[in-house]
Write a protein that holds these residues in place. Structure first.
Motif, short mmCIF file in Angstrom:
data_model
loop_
_atom_site.label_atom_id
_atom_site.label_comp_id
_atom_site.label_asym_id
_atom_site.label_seq_id
_atom_site.Cartn_x
_atom_site.Cartn_y
_atom_site.Cartn_z
N LYS A 185 0.84 -1.16 0.07
CA LYS A 185 -0.01 -0.01 -0.08
C LYS A 185 0.81 1.13 0.14
O LYS A 185 0.55 2.23 -0.55
N TYR A 201 2.56 1.63 9.18
CA TYR A 201 2.38 1.67 10.52
C TYR A 201 2.43 0.32 11.12
O TYR A 201 2.72 -0.09 12.21
N TYR A 256 -14.04 1.18 15.62
CA TYR A 256 -15.67 0.91 15.15
C TYR A 256 -16.10 -0.37 15.68
O TYR A 256 -17.32 -0.40 15.83
N ASN A 329 -9.39 -4.41 1.90
CA ASN A 329 -9.44 -3.41 0.68
C ASN A 329 -8.12 -2.90 0.37
O ASN A 329 -7.34 -2.49 1.02
N1 LIG Z 1 -16.77 12.28 8.62
C1 LIG Z 1 -17.31 11.81 7.35
O1 LIG Z 1 -18.13 12.65 6.95
C2 LIG Z 1 -16.72 10.52 6.78
C3 LIG Z 1 -17.09 10.39 5.50
C4 LIG Z 1 -16.45 9.25 4.71
C5 LIG Z 1 -15.37 8.41 5.56
N2 LIG Z 1 -15.16 8.58 6.77
C6 LIG Z 1 -14.26 8.10 7.48
O2 LIG Z 1 -13.04 8.10 6.65
C7 LIG Z 1 -12.12 6.80 6.96
C8 LIG Z 1 -11.82 6.40 5.62
O3 LIG Z 1 -12.78 5.97 5.18
P1 LIG Z 1 -12.94 5.21 3.37
O4 LIG Z 1 -14.16 5.19 2.80
O5 LIG Z 1 -11.50 5.86 2.71
O6 LIG Z 1 -12.24 3.72 3.83
P2 LIG Z 1 -10.79 3.07 3.20
O7 LIG Z 1 -9.55 4.05 3.65
O8 LIG Z 1 -11.18 2.97 1.80
O9 LIG Z 1 -10.90 1.80 3.92
C9 LIG Z 1 -10.74 1.65 5.43
C10 LIG Z 1 -9.36 1.56 5.65
O10 LIG Z 1 -9.09 1.81 6.95
C11 LIG Z 1 -7.84 1.20 7.72
N3 LIG Z 1 -8.00 0.64 8.64
C12 LIG Z 1 -9.16 -0.29 8.92
N4 LIG Z 1 -8.88 -0.55 10.28
C13 LIG Z 1 -7.82 -0.20 10.76
C14 LIG Z 1 -6.99 -0.19 11.98
N5 LIG Z 1 -7.61 -0.82 13.16
N6 LIG Z 1 -6.19 0.64 12.26
C15 LIG Z 1 -5.84 1.39 11.29
N7 LIG Z 1 -6.15 1.34 10.15
C16 LIG Z 1 -7.36 0.67 9.81
C17 LIG Z 1 -7.38 0.06 6.36
O11 LIG Z 1 -6.35 0.60 5.77
P3 LIG Z 1 -4.68 0.21 6.13
O12 LIG Z 1 -4.65 -1.03 5.50
O13 LIG Z 1 -4.00 1.25 5.29
O14 LIG Z 1 -4.65 0.37 7.58
C18 LIG Z 1 -8.68 -0.05 5.32
O15 LIG Z 1 -8.33 -0.23 4.09
C19 LIG Z 1 -13.05 6.14 7.85
O16 LIG Z 1 -12.76 6.21 9.17
C20 LIG Z 1 -14.52 6.49 7.68
O17 LIG Z 1 -15.52 6.18 8.86
C21 LIG Z 1 -15.65 9.61 7.38
#
Ligand SMILES: NC(=O)c1ccc[n+]([C@@H]2O[C@H](COP(=O)([O-])OP(=O)(O)OC[C@H]3O[C@@H](n4cnc5c(N)ncnc54)[C@H](OP(=O)(O)O)[C@@H]3O)[C@@H](O)[C@H]2O)c1
Length: 338
Positions: A185, A201, A256, A329
């Motif tokens: 990644k 990390y 989560y 993913n």
């Molecule tokens: N506030 C808002 O309006 C809003 C809107 C959209 C998304 N979000 C938030 O934005 C973040 C990213 O969303 P996305 O849709 O782009 O998802 P994403 O990054 O495509 O997928 C989630 C990624 O989170 C990482 N992850 C999962 N569990 C983890 C852990 N325990 N420790 C560290 N990293 C972990 C993984 O990447 P690695 O393999 O690199 O660890 C995973 O691929 C999420 O927290 C989501 O809830 C917030």
């Protein structure tokens, strides 16, 4: 009208979400009323926020109802229409949910948006040129508000939000550093997404050693941090923040499933006079037009080449969703339905 396969939330998770929380059902599609269209979904978006909605807990959004189709973003094509503004063949983005078809009253404001697929592929409207892209835009432009030359950092750097963040921050002349899980990644983040550096990390067992690696990648400190993860990653970033730094709190995916995310040095917020602001992108609809225009241009120009992880067919959505919560993913997680 076609039969419609749907995935319902059958029961709520206790701790980690399981495939057994979901059930696949087949329903009949109701006949269209005036103003309605039948949309055949081509792609379903899987997003981390869906995990929060599976709980019956106080949050910014209502919990997902049991026995109902899981909510979620979709892109597809109008295949039957009783709405002259959305003729058959129109490509649309909406909130069709975890199902193959949806019947939508297209006159309800915000229910459907017609999209142009000449320069931007349909699936991108669920990722880079959709909700995740606008999320990156809001946190970067309106909370971090960087100047050219600032150092900005994002966690979950290769995901849907993180990859859009990279393109937007590079366009503003920032030194842009990612934090992601795994060497593959991180290589992709630098080679394809335009990050100046990316830190794996998973190579570090504690916040102090991760923090040292972040310091090496950010020799001028950090002016803006876009938080997607929480926990150890946040504890490692915080000591590297410059005075008057800004932290956009977008997500805390490490917690989560209910794991506590202790903050080990909150006094740094005071000492470095930090601004920390949480936000929910759907509460800032006023920025969507400008954000989508910039993101669409970045995709059309090839400056934002966001990767997608595509699961095939509706019945595989739960497994793909559980994988997303564990970082399986690589880029925007979608389910292809056609
Ligand atoms: N506030 C808002 O309006 C809003 C809107 C959209 C998304 N979000 C938030 O934005 C973040 C990213 O969303 P996305 O849709 O782009 O998802 P994403 O990054 O495509 O997928 C989630 C990624 O989170 C990482 N992850 C999962 N569990 C983890 C852990 N325990 N420790 C560290 N990293 C972990 C993984 O990447 P690695 O393999 O690199 O660890 C995973 O691929 C999420 O927290 C989501 O809830 C917030």
């Amino acid at each position: 009208m076609p039969e419609n396969r749907q995935i319902h939330l059958d029961n709520r998770p206790a701790g980690e979400a399981q495939a057994s929380n979901f059930v696949l059902v087949t329903a009949q599609t109701p006949a269209l009323q005036d103003g309605e269209v039948l949309v055949r979904h081509h792609f379903l978006s899987l997003d981390p926020y869906m995990r929060g909605r599976m709980n019956d807990a106080k949050s910014y959004a209502q919990p997902q109802a049991l026995g109902q189709t899981m909510g979620g973003g979709t892109v597809g094509e109008v295949v039957e229409s009783r709405n002259p503004r959305y003729p058959v063949g129109t490509k649309v983005v909406g909130m069709g949910g975890w199902q193959e078809y949806s019947v939508v009253n297209a006159d309800v404001p915000g229910a459907l948006r017609a999209v142009d697929t000449r320069h931007v592929p349909l699936s991108a409207y669920l990722g880079a040129v959709g909700m995740p892209g606008v999320t990156a835009y809001y946190g970067l432009v309106h909370i971090i508000a960087p100047k050219a030359g600032d150092t900005v950092v994002v966690s979950a750097a290769t995901g849907a939000v993180g990859s859009a963040f990279a393109a937007l921050s590079k366009a503003r002349g920032c030194h842009t550093v990612g934090i992601a899980g795994g060497a593959e990644k991180c290589k992709y983040a630098v080679d394809e997404l335009g990050f100046d550096a990316c830190i794996d990390y998973k190579e570090y067992s504690d916040a102090a050693s991760l923090s040292a690696a972040i310091a090496a990648a950010c020799p001028n400190g950090i002016d803006g941090y876009f938080e997607n993860v929480g926990g150890m990653v946040l504890n490692a970033v915080l000591p590297r923040m410059n005075a008057f730094g800004r932290i956009a709190v977008c997500g805390m995916i490490a917690g989560y499933n209910g794991a506590p995310l202790p903050l080990t040095q909150p006094a740094l917020i005071l000492m470095q006079r930090l601004k920390i602001e949480g936000f929910i992108v759907s509460e800032h609809m006023e920025v969507w037009p400008a954000a989508l225009a910039e993101l669409g241009a970045l995709v059309a120009d090839g400056k934002l080449r966001a990767r997608e992880s595509i699961a095939q067919s509706l019945e595989n959505a739960p497994e793909a969703f559980l994988g997303l919560l564990k970082g399986k993913n690589f880029g925007k997680q979608l389910v292809k339905l056609v």
